[in-house]
Design a protein around this motif. Structure first.
Motif, PDB file in Angstrom:
ATOM      1  N   LYS A 225       0.984  -1.474   0.183  1.00 46.37           N
ATOM      2  CA  LYS A 225      -0.020   0.053   0.059  1.00 46.37           C
ATOM      3  C   LYS A 225       0.766   1.521  -0.043  1.00 46.37           C
ATOM      4  O   LYS A 225       1.906   1.261   0.592  1.00 46.37           O
ATOM      5  CB  LYS A 225      -1.080  -0.342   1.420  1.00 46.37           C
ATOM      6  CG  LYS A 225      -1.787  -1.065   0.989  1.00 46.37           C
ATOM      7  CD  LYS A 225      -2.515  -0.575   2.362  1.00 46.37           C
ATOM      8  CE  LYS A 225      -3.672  -2.178   2.927  1.00 46.37           C
ATOM      9  NZ  LYS A 225      -4.598  -1.994   3.893  1.00 46.37           N
ATOM     10  N   THR A 226       0.210   2.081  -0.015  1.00 44.68           N
ATOM     11  CA  THR A 226       1.024   3.746  -0.567  1.00 44.68           C
ATOM     12  C   THR A 226       0.544   4.341   1.816  1.00 44.68           C
ATOM     13  O   THR A 226      -0.180   3.065   1.924  1.00 44.68           O
ATOM     14  CB  THR A 226       0.710   4.349  -1.218  1.00 44.68           C
ATOM     15  OG1 THR A 226      -0.906   5.086  -0.992  1.00 44.68           O
ATOM     16  CG2 THR A 226       0.271   4.413  -2.499  1.00 44.68           C
ATOM     17  N   GLN A 227       1.648   4.914   1.396  1.00 43.94           N
ATOM     18  CA  GLN A 227       1.205   5.312   3.458  1.00 43.94           C
ATOM     19  C   GLN A 227      -0.170   6.287   3.103  1.00 43.94           C
ATOM     20  O   GLN A 227      -0.941   5.855   4.110  1.00 43.94           O
ATOM     21  CB  GLN A 227       2.062   6.921   3.378  1.00 43.94           C
ATOM     22  CG  GLN A 227       1.611   7.601   4.547  1.00 43.94           C
ATOM     23  CD  GLN A 227       2.751   6.745   5.824  1.00 43.94           C
ATOM     24  OE1 GLN A 227       3.556   5.693   5.140  1.00 43.94           O
ATOM     25  NE2 GLN A 227       3.030   7.550   6.771  1.00 43.94           N
TER      26      GLN A 227
ATOM     27  N   THR B 290       1.064  -1.412  -4.483  1.00 42.43           N
ATOM     28  CA  THR B 290       2.483  -1.114  -5.686  1.00 42.43           C
ATOM     29  C   THR B 290       3.187  -1.789  -5.404  1.00 42.43           C
ATOM     30  O   THR B 290       3.445  -2.082  -3.525  1.00 42.43           O
ATOM     31  CB  THR B 290       2.308   0.225  -5.436  1.00 42.43           C
ATOM     32  OG1 THR B 290       3.511   1.247  -5.237  1.00 42.43           O
ATOM     33  CG2 THR B 290       2.003   0.007  -3.695  1.00 42.43           C
TER      34      THR B 290
ATOM     35  N   ASN C  14       6.761  -0.067  -5.049  1.00 42.42           N
ATOM     36  CA  ASN C  14       7.769   0.860  -4.726  1.00 42.42           C
ATOM     37  C   ASN C  14       7.958   1.319  -3.468  1.00 42.42           C
ATOM     38  O   ASN C  14       9.394   1.642  -3.139  1.00 42.42           O
ATOM     39  CB  ASN C  14       6.137   2.345  -4.503  1.00 42.42           C
ATOM     40  CG  ASN C  14       6.122   2.961  -6.141  1.00 42.42           C
ATOM     41  OD1 ASN C  14       6.939   2.610  -6.880  1.00 42.42           O
ATOM     42  ND2 ASN C  14       5.043   3.463  -6.352  1.00 42.42           N
ATOM     43  N   ASN C  15       7.532   0.448  -2.302  1.00 40.19           N
ATOM     44  CA  ASN C  15       7.769   0.214  -1.252  1.00 40.19           C
ATOM     45  C   ASN C  15       9.019  -0.830  -1.085  1.00 40.19           C
ATOM     46  O   ASN C  15      10.045  -0.686   0.129  1.00 40.19           O
ATOM     47  CB  ASN C  15       6.802  -0.195  -0.172  1.00 40.19           C
ATOM     48  CG  ASN C  15       5.400   0.910   0.534  1.00 40.19           C
ATOM     49  OD1 ASN C  15       6.426   2.227   0.349  1.00 40.19           O
ATOM     50  ND2 ASN C  15       4.861   0.280   0.093  1.00 40.19           N
TER      51      ASN C  15
ATOM     52  N   GLY D  50       4.338   1.582   4.882  1.00 43.66           N
ATOM     53  CA  GLY D  50       4.853   0.788   4.183  1.00 43.66           C
ATOM     54  C   GLY D  50       6.141   0.454   3.763  1.00 43.66           C
ATOM     55  O   GLY D  50       6.726  -1.332   3.681  1.00 43.66           O
TER      56      GLY D  50
END
Length: 277
Positions: free
Chosen positions: A39-41, A56, A58-59, A243
């Protein structure tokens, strides 16, 4: 007859439901950790929690390639493998001697090995920090390896001593009559039969060395920082990146989980050997 037949079926259903609830209770924290890492922040802080979201990676990209978690995972692997190897190499001869020979001070030595495992790590934290700083070992792999040996070596000796004791002494006597030396008996006869215990002690030593946090945080703050110590550094300050924390935790847990699943057969066999006569 119908009531008697229905009672066992109801019991099976109740047991099945109970096992399902226990399984969900055990698996849910791992599920929450993995999903939060995707998850995003903004999504991670939603209240009520978002059960459906667009995942995602990205983390994982940030913690591995920007924050240095990849290097900390390598440090954890180096420390865990070296600690496990040294604990097994040093513990096996000691366990064999305690199981097979009689000598002065044997009971006291056995008691000393076992009580070392019972010492609280918090008691040793400050003295070990001062000693490592004075002799120049702080922030090195060697400092962590030596520290972890004080906890993993008793595990190896404890488990492997019981494994060697379960091996009939008649095998040793027969080998001596054939002209085998004690070293040959150890390597060729006793050690292969004690391998389940060796595997169990190695697995437990590796898991302890991989997951340990207190000494890793105190003794290795920078260059030799391990993955568990890296995970809690994200909680410094007012912004808590859930995240990133969960992504790092997932990277820490998954290798140990895979390793434990692959070695579960040896683990169960080693822990249950000798339970049934």
């Amino acid at each position: 007859m119908a009531r008697a037949a229905a009672a066992p079926a109801q019991n099976l259903w109740a047991q099945g439901v109970l096992l399902l609830l226990i399984g969900l209770f055990c698996v849910f924290p791992f599920y929450w950790m993995v999903t939060t890492s995707l998850k995003t922040q903004v999504v991670a802080l939603q209240s009520p929690p978002a059960w459906w979201f667009t995942p995602t990676l990205n983390n994982y990209r940030e913690v591995l390639f920007v924050d240095g978690v990849g290097r900390s995972l390598v440090n954890s692997l180096i420390v865990a493998v070296c600690t496990t190897a040294l604990a097994v190499v040093l513990g096996l001869p000691a366990a064999y001697a305690l199981a097979r020979f009689e000598f002065g001070g044997k009971r006291e030595l056995w008691f000393w090995f076992i009580t070392n495992r019972f010492v609280s790590p918090v008691v040793l934290a400050f003295p070990v920090f001062l000693i490592s700083r004075e002799i120049g070992l702080r922030d090195t792999h060697l400092a962590l390896i030596l520290m972890y040996l004080t906890f993993t070596l008793p595990i190896v000796i404890w488990i492997c001593t019981d494994q060697f004791r379960s091996i009939p002494r008649e095998l040793d006597e027969a080998a001596l009559l054939e002209g085998c030396s004690q070293a040959r008996i150890f390597w060729s006869i006793c050690l292969p039969l004690a391998m389940p215990g060796v595997a169990v002690s190695a697995i437990l030593s590796f898991i302890f060395s991989w997951n340990e946090l207190l000494f890793a945080y105190i003794l290795a703050p920078n260059a030799a920082k391990t993955a568990p110590a890296m995970a809690i550094t994200f909680m410094e300050g007012y912004d808590v990146p859930f995240g990133k924390i969960m992504a790092t935790s997932t990277l820490i847990v998954v290798p140990v989980l895979v390793f434990a699943l692959l070695a579960s057969r040896h683990l169960v066999r080693g822990l249950t050997m000798g339970a049934v006569k």
